[in-house]
Design a protein around this motif. Structure first.
Motif, mmCIF file in Angstrom:
data_model
loop_
_atom_site.group_PDB
_atom_site.id
_atom_site.type_symbol
_atom_site.label_atom_id
_atom_site.label_comp_id
_atom_site.label_asym_id
_atom_site.label_seq_id
_atom_site.Cartn_x
_atom_site.Cartn_y
_atom_site.Cartn_z
ATOM 1 N N SER A 54 35.177 37.395 40.765
ATOM 2 C CA SER A 54 36.110 38.491 41.020
ATOM 3 C C SER A 54 35.401 39.646 41.716
ATOM 4 O O SER A 54 34.249 39.974 41.391
ATOM 5 C CB SER A 54 36.721 38.976 39.701
ATOM 6 N N ASP A 95 42.058 38.150 42.301
ATOM 7 C CA ASP A 95 41.445 38.104 40.981
ATOM 8 C C ASP A 95 40.842 39.458 40.611
ATOM 9 O O ASP A 95 40.274 40.148 41.468
ATOM 10 C CB ASP A 95 40.336 37.048 40.948
ATOM 11 N N LYS A 123 38.650 41.199 37.083
ATOM 12 C CA LYS A 123 38.087 41.057 35.738
ATOM 13 C C LYS A 123 38.466 42.277 34.914
ATOM 14 O O LYS A 123 38.516 43.397 35.431
ATOM 15 C CB LYS A 123 36.559 40.916 35.809
ATOM 16 N N GLU A 163 42.080 35.837 36.545
ATOM 17 C CA GLU A 163 41.006 35.133 37.227
ATOM 18 C C GLU A 163 41.308 33.646 37.257
ATOM 19 O O GLU A 163 41.679 33.052 36.230
ATOM 20 C CB GLU A 163 39.667 35.393 36.533
ATOM 21 N N ASN A 164 41.141 33.052 38.450
ATOM 22 C CA ASN A 164 41.338 31.611 38.611
ATOM 23 C C ASN A 164 42.705 31.157 38.094
ATOM 24 O O ASN A 164 42.822 30.178 37.353
ATOM 25 C CB ASN A 164 40.214 30.845 37.907
#
Length: 350
Positions: A5, A253, A255, A265-266
């Motif tokens: 990220s 993304d 964090k 994220e992802n």
């Protein structure tokens, strides 16, 4: 290959007092709790992030600048090591009554280059009603303190939609924006959410009042020469757009660290829940529908919309194409016909 990220959000859930409209995770706690929390945040950043990883870092709350000068310096100094070397944006949310010259100097020394000030309204009587602890003079002094240390990228948050707000109050806010040379302004509609005191008081919202005030705000910001680049956000030039918030709107993304913070994220959305001494991550892996709907929900908030050259945005457009209304394609970007009618578009997707 999983990409790291490029954006980091840190939540500081402490406040000196609780505003009547707030439903965020926030506490009025003793100093030992605050100190322990900040050390835990720093520990998580050190373990989960790598130096020079982030293009943007945003410290929000709560009231991040309710920290003592020592803790504020420790936090910003440590976190600044995780910024990219160049072209970064480091934002912190602040309450104006706490922005002393010393605090501003700490922020400047530790690479903070953008400050978002919670103004809400320039009407002192309304500020008292919402249990805000500042006055209009505090706002002006805070902005002056920031500008004197060389932090000119200042954003202010304002609210509308509450019944007591009058057109003269909107004009007074415009005068503040103009005279203090504020480059970025957010106007948020009041929401009465279950976790707030206003909800307990059964504060009534009136759609006609909200719409009338919004039209006055749109006209005011146009007269002041500001660009409405997102549903609730205006800036003097594109250089002053919030890069961190654009990561949210473009479903990039980010964090998240700290109790009450949410990350993505992802293609997995998560929320950090628990206590100020121990929190855990609750994850929700997005389905294709969830992911594409998130892209539409957030990206169409932008005046420029979604670039269809970007594969995920193009895929989301194809997925919902038959349900989309009040949108068009302009310069290979999917945009809504009218930002004020965005809800109509999203209702059809649901």
């Amino acid at each position: 290959m999983i990409q790291k990220s490029k954006h980091l959000y840190i939540h500081i859930p402490f406040c000196k007092s609780i505003c009547t409209y707030c439903d965020f995770v926030r506490f009025v706690k003793n100093q030992q709790d605050v100190t322990t929390y900040v050390h835990k945040i720093i520990s998580e950043v050190t373990k989960k992030c790598t130096h020079h990883q982030f293009q943007t870092i945003y410290i929000g709350g709560g009231t991040p600048n309710s920290l003592t000068d020592d803790l504020l310096a420790m936090l910003t100094r440590t976190v600044s090591k995780y910024l990219e070397r160049d072209n970064y944006e480091f934002t912190i949310e602040c309450n104006p009554e706490l922005l002393t010259t010393t605090q501003c100097a700490i922020l400047k020394a530790n690479k903070v280059n953008r400050v978002s000030i919670g103004v809400q309204t320039t009407n002192n009587a309304l500020l008292q009603k919402f249990q805000r602890q500042h006055t209009l003079n505090d706002v002006k002094q805070a902005i002056d303190n920031l500008q004197k240390v060389g932090i000119g990228n200042i954003a202010i948050d304002l609210m509308y939609g509450f019944n007591e707000l009058q057109n003269k109050d909107i004009k007074a806010a415009g005068e503040l924006i103009k005279t203090m040379h504020i480059p970025h302004v957010s106007w948020y509609a009041l929401e009465v959410k279950p976790g707030s005191m206003l909800y307990q008081q059964q504060y009534p919202l009136h759609d006609e009042c909200i719409e009338t005030q919004l039209q006055s705000i749109i006209q005011l910001m146009h007269e002041l020469g500001y660009q409405r680049y997102e549903v609730s956000n205006w800036c003097k030039s594109s250089r002053c757009e919030s890069l961190h918030n654009k990561a949210y709107w473009l479903t990039q993304d980010w964090k998240a660290i700290g109790l009450g913070s949410c990350g993505f994220e992802n293609q997995t959305y998560y929320e950090n829940v628990g206590t100020i001494k121990h929190w855990t991550m609750h994850k929700n892996r997005y389905t294709k529908y969830d992911y594409y709907f998130q892209i539409m929900l957030m990206g169409l908030r932008l005046q420029t919309g979604l670039c269809l050259s970007h594969r995920p945005y193009k895929a989301a457009y194809k997925y919902f194409k038959n349900k989309l209304k009040y949108v068009h394609i302009e310069d290979n970007h999917l945009v809504v016909d009218n930002l004020n009618l965005l809800d109509n578009t999203l209702i059809d997707l649901m």
